[in-house]
Design a protein around this motif. Structure first.
Motif, PDB file in Angstrom:
ATOM      1  N   ARG A 193      -1.525   5.596   4.961  1.00  0.00           N
ATOM      2  CA  ARG A 193      -1.400   7.056   4.915  1.00  0.00           C
ATOM      3  C   ARG A 193      -0.995   7.614   6.272  1.00  0.00           C
ATOM      4  NH1 ARG A 193      -5.413   9.517   0.364  1.00  0.00           N
ATOM      5  NH2 ARG A 193      -5.191   7.789  -1.113  1.00  0.00           N
ATOM      6  N   ASN A 247      -1.562   8.743  -2.319  1.00  0.00           N
ATOM      7  CA  ASN A 247      -2.032  10.084  -2.661  1.00  0.00           C
ATOM      8  C   ASN A 247      -3.281  10.109  -3.524  1.00  0.00           C
ATOM      9  OD1 ASN A 247       0.337  11.602  -1.494  1.00  0.00           O
ATOM     10  ND2 ASN A 247       1.431  10.335  -2.975  1.00  0.00           N
ATOM     11  N   GLY A 248      -3.722   8.947  -3.988  1.00  0.00           N
ATOM     12  CA  GLY A 248      -4.908   8.922  -4.831  1.00  0.00           C
ATOM     13  C   GLY A 248      -6.189   9.060  -4.025  1.00  0.00           C
ATOM     14  N   PRO A 249      -7.319   9.202  -4.714  1.00  0.00           N
ATOM     15  CA  PRO A 249      -8.597   9.326  -4.004  1.00  0.00           C
ATOM     16  C   PRO A 249      -8.961   8.035  -3.286  1.00  0.00           C
ATOM     17  CG  PRO A 249      -8.949   9.082  -6.369  1.00  0.00           C
ATOM     18  CD  PRO A 249      -7.480   9.249  -6.182  1.00  0.00           C
ATOM     19  N   LEU A 250      -9.621   8.177  -2.144  1.00  0.00           N
ATOM     20  CA  LEU A 250     -10.097   7.031  -1.376  1.00  0.00           C
ATOM     21  C   LEU A 250     -11.593   6.854  -1.590  1.00  0.00           C
ATOM     22  CD1 LEU A 250      -8.274   7.453   2.074  1.00  0.00           C
ATOM     23  CD2 LEU A 250      -7.822   5.712   0.335  1.00  0.00           C
ATOM     24  N   SER A 251     -12.042   5.624  -1.491  1.00  0.00           N
ATOM     25  CA  SER A 251     -13.473   5.353  -1.569  1.00  0.00           C
ATOM     26  C   SER A 251     -14.150   5.820  -0.283  1.00  0.00           C
ATOM     27  CB  SER A 251     -13.705   3.856  -1.776  1.00  0.00           C
ATOM     28  OG  SER A 251     -13.227   3.128  -0.652  1.00  0.00           O
ATOM     29  N   THR A 310       2.797   2.694  -2.600  1.00  0.00           N
ATOM     30  CA  THR A 310       3.115   3.405  -3.828  1.00  0.00           C
ATOM     31  C   THR A 310       2.585   4.834  -3.713  1.00  0.00           C
ATOM     32  OG1 THR A 310       1.048   2.779  -4.899  1.00  0.00           O
ATOM     33  CG2 THR A 310       2.927   1.278  -5.170  1.00  0.00           C
ATOM     34  N   HIS A 311       3.115   5.723  -4.549  1.00  0.00           N
ATOM     35  CA  HIS A 311       2.621   7.111  -4.521  1.00  0.00           C
ATOM     36  C   HIS A 311       1.135   7.158  -4.877  1.00  0.00           C
ATOM     37  CE1 HIS A 311       6.286   9.385  -3.729  1.00  0.00           C
ATOM     38  NE2 HIS A 311       6.944   8.545  -4.508  1.00  0.00           N
ATOM     39  N   ALA A 312       0.713   6.308  -5.798  1.00  0.00           N
ATOM     40  CA  ALA A 312      -0.704   6.297  -6.190  1.00  0.00           C
ATOM     41  C   ALA A 312      -1.581   5.874  -5.023  1.00  0.00           C
ATOM     42  CB  ALA A 312      -0.912   5.368  -7.374  1.00  0.00           C
ATOM     43  N   ALA A 313      -1.166   4.847  -4.284  1.00  0.00           N
ATOM     44  CA  ALA A 313      -1.966   4.387  -3.153  1.00  0.00           C
ATOM     45  C   ALA A 313      -1.981   5.410  -2.025  1.00  0.00           C
ATOM     46  CB  ALA A 313      -1.418   3.049  -2.645  1.00  0.00           C
ATOM     47  N   CYS A 322       0.798  -1.233   0.000  1.00  0.00           N
ATOM     48  CA  CYS A 322       0.000   0.000   0.000  1.00  0.00           C
ATOM     49  C   CYS A 322       0.829   1.280   0.000  1.00  0.00           C
ATOM     50  CB  CYS A 322      -0.928   0.023   1.220  1.00  0.00           C
ATOM     51  SG  CYS A 322      -2.226  -1.231   1.209  1.00  0.00           S
TER      52      CYS A 322
END
Length: 294
Positions: free
Chosen positions: A61, A46-50, A41-44, A39
């Motif tokens: 995070r 900084n990306g949107p969460l459900s 990676t930069h995408a995980a 969990c």
């Protein structure tokens, strides 16, 4: 300088101990919703969460905010992520780099300080992927993995070896911060080149064979073409069909059944370390120990 618990740490290194997945630990499980160790990676991060994100996504995070942010100047200097394995691995330093001289010098120091236990360096070579584990949050980082130890089981020998390995790592950091010179020289490492899944039924994907008895527990022993790899439940031997001898590791790791991995394969290589000495004498490293099941 004081540790996170307020105890003295030799005056030259700041240590913070963090339990990575406390909810899963309380339940004696590897994770609740998803693998925390994938969990980061930069995408995980900084990306949107459900609306109802998996617990491990939000926990990643929190850890990134505590120890990072990943890739930033504020990130801690070194993360050592403690893991156990059900495979017969001995003690392993696992990193995404084969040229991080901090991690490699720590590894060589552990080898010299712990002659009674196998200590190996695994290089996870993923050129097309971003590093995904917690240790990647630090400026430098590696997992310290030990086995065999089943999840939820305490073994005194495994506990003691891991404790000694962590203590020697802290000793190395203190020596480094004091200005000690670490001489260069060759070390052997294992670079992962692929993995093999269990033979599976086409319709159900259930496994139809187990690791062959001659291969079980033979982590880091050279596997040659046509040597036994699997044994079907009817007793048939399935042989290694690779074109070159390679070194298997994470053989029959419990956590990797779900990932379609029966074992990893690696090439053994030699890397020459440069002589290493801290450039900013008196500037202590922020060393972080994180405990998590692998």
């Amino acid at each position: 300088m004081r540790t996170a618990t307020g105890a003295e740490a030799g005056g030259d290194v700041s240590v913070r101990a963090v339990l990575a997945n406390p909810r899963a630990t309380r339940l004696g499980r590897r994770y609740l919703d998803t693998d925390l160790n994938r969990c980061f990676t930069h995408a995980a991060l900084n990306g949107p969460l459900s609306d109802a994100p998996p617990y491990e996504m939000t926990r990643a995070r929190e850890l990134d905010a505590l120890l990072g942010p990943k890739g930033s100047p504020r990130a801690v200097d070194l993360v050592c992520d403690l893991h156990n394995s059900t495979s017969n691995m001995g003690l392993c330093v696992i990193a995404f780099s084969d040229c991080d001289w901090i991690c490699l010098h720590v590894f060589r120091y552990l080898q010299r300080q712990m002659p009674d236990i196998p200590v190996r360096y695994i290089h996870l070579d993923v050129p097309d992927e971003e590093s995904f584990s917690l240790d990647s949050v630090g400026k430098h980082g590696f997992a310290l993995e030990i086995g065999p130890q089943p999840h939820g089981v305490v073994r005194s020998d495994i506990y003691t070896a891991m404790k000694d390995g962590l203590q020697h790592t802290l000793d190395w950091v203190r020596l480094f911060n004091s200005g000690a010179v670490f001489e260069g020289g060759p070390v052997d490492l294992f670079t992962a080149v692929g993995h093999v899944d269990y033979p599976r039924e086409a319709d159900t994907q259930n496994i139809m064979a187990a690791i062959h008895p001659k291969l079980q527990d033979q982590d880091f022993c050279l596997l040659r073409p046509e040597e036994p790899m699997f044994q079907t439940f009817s007793g048939q031997t399935l042989r290694y069909k690779g074109s070159e001898p390679l070194y298997p590791f994470f053989i029959n790791e419990c956590a990797y059944y779900e990932k379609g991995v029966a074992l990893y394969l690696a090439r053994k290589r030699s890397v020459t370390l440069p002589t290493l000495r801290v450039h900013k004498k008196g500037h202590p490293a922020n060393f972080v120990s994180v405990q998590e099941e692998e």
